[in-house]
Structure formats: C-alpha cells, structure tokens
Design a protein around this motif. Structure first.
Motif, PDB file in Angstrom:
ATOM      1  N   LEU A 175      68.189  52.903  38.006  1.00  0.00           N
ATOM      2  CA  LEU A 175      66.629  52.548  37.277  1.00  0.00           C
ATOM      3  C   LEU A 175      66.424  51.004  37.774  1.00  0.00           C
ATOM      4  O   LEU A 175      65.167  50.626  38.053  1.00  0.00           O
ATOM      5  CB  LEU A 175      66.554  52.868  36.044  1.00  0.00           C
ATOM      6  CG  LEU A 175      67.128  54.396  35.653  1.00  0.00           C
ATOM      7  CD1 LEU A 175      66.994  54.721  34.062  1.00  0.00           C
ATOM      8  CD2 LEU A 175      65.668  55.314  36.623  1.00  0.00           C
ATOM      9  N   TYR A 180      65.011  50.270  41.222  1.00  0.00           N
ATOM     10  CA  TYR A 180      63.651  50.634  41.618  1.00  0.00           C
ATOM     11  C   TYR A 180      62.637  50.234  40.692  1.00  0.00           C
ATOM     12  O   TYR A 180      61.640  50.365  40.660  1.00  0.00           O
ATOM     13  CB  TYR A 180      63.702  51.988  41.846  1.00  0.00           C
ATOM     14  CG  TYR A 180      64.559  52.639  42.936  1.00  0.00           C
ATOM     15  CD1 TYR A 180      63.923  52.486  44.341  1.00  0.00           C
ATOM     16  CD2 TYR A 180      65.709  52.990  42.892  1.00  0.00           C
ATOM     17  CE1 TYR A 180      64.745  52.882  45.465  1.00  0.00           C
ATOM     18  CE2 TYR A 180      66.484  53.467  44.113  1.00  0.00           C
ATOM     19  CZ  TYR A 180      65.728  53.412  45.272  1.00  0.00           C
ATOM     20  OH  TYR A 180      66.713  53.701  46.395  1.00  0.00           O
ATOM     21  N   ILE A 200      62.208  51.337  37.463  1.00  0.00           N
ATOM     22  CA  ILE A 200      61.537  52.502  36.986  1.00  0.00           C
ATOM     23  C   ILE A 200      61.913  52.549  35.452  1.00  0.00           C
ATOM     24  O   ILE A 200      62.984  52.245  34.943  1.00  0.00           O
ATOM     25  CB  ILE A 200      62.416  53.758  37.491  1.00  0.00           C
ATOM     26  CG1 ILE A 200      62.169  53.706  39.044  1.00  0.00           C
ATOM     27  CG2 ILE A 200      61.662  54.829  36.957  1.00  0.00           C
ATOM     28  CD1 ILE A 200      60.617  53.907  39.645  1.00  0.00           C
ATOM     29  N   THR A 203      69.501  60.602  41.077  1.00  0.00           N
ATOM     30  CA  THR A 203      68.305  59.573  40.589  1.00  0.00           C
ATOM     31  C   THR A 203      68.114  58.684  41.722  1.00  0.00           C
ATOM     32  O   THR A 203      66.898  58.422  42.275  1.00  0.00           O
ATOM     33  CB  THR A 203      68.544  58.902  39.388  1.00  0.00           C
ATOM     34  OG1 THR A 203      68.923  59.832  38.265  1.00  0.00           O
ATOM     35  CG2 THR A 203      67.534  58.105  38.946  1.00  0.00           C
ATOM     36  N   ILE A 221      64.269  59.360  43.359  1.00  0.00           N
ATOM     37  CA  ILE A 221      63.205  58.208  42.920  1.00  0.00           C
ATOM     38  C   ILE A 221      62.702  57.943  44.280  1.00  0.00           C
ATOM     39  O   ILE A 221      61.391  57.592  44.420  1.00  0.00           O
ATOM     40  CB  ILE A 221      63.897  57.089  42.087  1.00  0.00           C
ATOM     41  CG1 ILE A 221      64.289  57.368  40.973  1.00  0.00           C
ATOM     42  CG2 ILE A 221      62.918  55.983  42.307  1.00  0.00           C
ATOM     43  CD1 ILE A 221      64.780  56.168  40.059  1.00  0.00           C
ATOM     44  N   LEU A 267      58.380  58.399  44.827  1.00  0.00           N
ATOM     45  CA  LEU A 267      57.573  57.260  44.939  1.00  0.00           C
ATOM     46  C   LEU A 267      56.758  57.389  46.487  1.00  0.00           C
ATOM     47  O   LEU A 267      55.743  57.181  46.532  1.00  0.00           O
ATOM     48  CB  LEU A 267      58.501  55.958  45.104  1.00  0.00           C
ATOM     49  CG  LEU A 267      59.093  55.388  43.710  1.00  0.00           C
ATOM     50  CD1 LEU A 267      60.001  54.284  44.160  1.00  0.00           C
ATOM     51  CD2 LEU A 267      58.034  55.033  43.008  1.00  0.00           C
ATOM     52  N   GLN A 324      53.900  57.691  39.822  1.00  0.00           N
ATOM     53  CA  GLN A 324      54.110  56.698  38.935  1.00  0.00           C
ATOM     54  C   GLN A 324      54.924  57.177  37.543  1.00  0.00           C
ATOM     55  O   GLN A 324      54.563  58.104  37.117  1.00  0.00           O
ATOM     56  CB  GLN A 324      53.058  55.802  38.597  1.00  0.00           C
ATOM     57  CG  GLN A 324      53.206  54.542  37.683  1.00  0.00           C
ATOM     58  CD  GLN A 324      51.807  53.988  37.551  1.00  0.00           C
ATOM     59  OE1 GLN A 324      50.793  54.204  38.023  1.00  0.00           O
ATOM     60  NE2 GLN A 324      51.931  52.825  36.525  1.00  0.00           N
ATOM     61  N   PHE A 325      56.092  56.371  37.526  1.00  0.00           N
ATOM     62  CA  PHE A 325      57.039  56.655  36.483  1.00  0.00           C
ATOM     63  C   PHE A 325      56.419  55.881  35.037  1.00  0.00           C
ATOM     64  O   PHE A 325      56.265  54.780  34.993  1.00  0.00           O
ATOM     65  CB  PHE A 325      58.356  56.437  36.716  1.00  0.00           C
ATOM     66  CG  PHE A 325      58.915  57.149  38.018  1.00  0.00           C
ATOM     67  CD1 PHE A 325      59.949  58.292  37.789  1.00  0.00           C
ATOM     68  CD2 PHE A 325      58.835  56.511  39.077  1.00  0.00           C
ATOM     69  CE1 PHE A 325      60.304  58.856  38.893  1.00  0.00           C
ATOM     70  CE2 PHE A 325      59.312  57.380  40.217  1.00  0.00           C
ATOM     71  CZ  PHE A 325      60.070  58.311  39.983  1.00  0.00           C
TER      72      PHE A 325
END
Length: 239
Positions: free
Chosen positions: A52, A55, A57, A198, A202, A206, A211-212
């Motif tokens: 996470l 990226y 996120i 993940t 991800i 993307l 968009q997270f």
C-alpha cells in the motif's frame, strides 16, 4: 464448498432489501474502496502495508479487537498511515449468534483496544462489518440504535479459502465496477496471500482509472453528507 459464484447473485438481492447498509458507492464515479478484514496480523499485515505504501493507496481495515490487543504496534502503524478503521467484532463470532449485550460488549471492547493502540476515540470508529457478512434485521436495528454504520461489500473473491493469487485477482477484475467495495483478508485465513494479491491487483485497477478511497468517502457520496460526523472528526483529529 466454495460460495464465490453466489456472491454476485446475492448482492443485487440483498442491497435493496437492506438499504441502510453500505454495499457500494456511487456507480457514476471511479471511486472504489479496498478493504481488509480479520487483522491486524503480526506477519501478513506489515507485508500488505509495504505494498500500500509503494502505491500510496489508502485502504480500509475492519479489525478484530483480539488481534488489535495482540499487535497494537501494527494497529498504530496502520492508523498513522491514514487508513480508515472499522470494527469486525472482538473475536469473529457471528453477530446473530450473540445476545444483544454480548454484541454491544464485543464492539465496545474492540473500540477500547483501538483507543489504547491508536488513540482513536470510540465515536471515531463506528463502521461495522459483520463477520462472514452474517446479520439479521434485528442485528441491523441494534447497530443503528447504538449509532454504528453497517458496511458490507460488492466484490468478494473468497480469498480466505486460498484459491490462488491468479484466481483472486481474476475474480476481482471480473466483478469490479464504479463504487465497488472489495473485501480481502489480512488475518489468519487468507492473509498468507494478501500482499501478493494486492501487489498484482493495484496496478491493474489503476490502469483502469480507479481511485482508491475510504469507506467514509463512499458514505458521503451516497448520502451527500456524513450523517454521523465521524469523517469530519477523524479529519480534524488525525489527518
């Protein structure tokens, strides 16, 4: 028996039947929420956090109080990174099996554990995801009466039975759409693969332009305002 094929069928039936639950966000936006249940875990969650972080996120974690008490420093790491925190009960017992006072105590004990680890006040952690997605109308009435918000999901790749990283990724890509809430697991069941899943997922999402965002953002999308005020409080206190 694997239940993955049933989830896309059940979702459109359950969503209108229980409209006070958050099943997904606005279908007209490219916002999606990536959520993780059953943690924090001393091994799997730090691996996930690295992905996470890589990226940048923001994700959503629905915690078990017992796991927070076992790994408070990891819980604090998650909170300090700005991820959204929700409740999953103290020890993953199905809510309909609990007496009302037991359910209330389970949630409050989890809030206490989170406060001790992260200094988040109980009123800042009000989103609840029932273990195994099991609830009754009576359960929902109690949660609403106690001023909790029930959060469900729209994409459930059944990662906890470990069908393989490629299968989980394929299932998410097949079912994802605007406003989706994806549920994965960083706990003892399914967490072994969560960082790898993940890491693969991800970049693909993307590339599709998603968009997270936080669960709170999706609540605000569908209701216009955050009726309970947690989002504003979290924003002022922590971020």
């Amino acid at each position: 028996m694997q239940f993955y094929p049933l989830f896309p069928v059940l979702h459109p039936i359950l969503k209108p039947s229980f409209p006070n639950c958050l099943w997904e966000g606005d279908r007209n936006s490219k916002f999606i929420a990536l959520s993780f249940d059953d943690g924090p875990h001393p091994q799997y969650t730090p691996q996930l956090l690295k992905v996470l972080d890589r990226y940048n996120i923001t994700a959503n974690f629905f915690w078990l109080g017992a796991c927070v008490n076992r790994s408070p420093e990891i819980a604090k790491d998650i909170c300090d990174r700005g991820h959204w925190i929700g409740l999953h009960g103290y020890d993953h017992r199905n809510f309909p099996m609990l007496a009302p006072n037991e359910l209330k105590q389970s949630l409050e004990k989890t809030q206490v554990a989170i406060y001790q680890a992260c200094n988040l006040q109980p009123q800042q952690v009000r989103d609840v995801r029932p273990p195994n997605g099991l609830f009754t109308p009576k359960t929902l009435n109690f949660l609403q009466q106690w001023d909790y918000r029930t959060v469900m999901w729209s994409v459930v790749p059944e990662d906890w039975v470990r069908p393989g990283v490629a299968n989980v990724v394929q299932r998410v890509l097949k079912d994802i759409k605007n406003g989706s809430i994806v549920v994965l697991h960083d706990g003892i069941c399914g967490g072994e693969d969560v960082a790898e899943i993940t890491q693969v997922l991800i970049p693909l999402l993307l590339q599709r332009g998603y968009q997270f965002v936080t669960i709170d953002t999706l609540w605000q999308q569908i209701k216009g305002t955050n009726g309970h005020g947690e989002g504003e409080t979290r924003g002022i206190v922590n971020h």
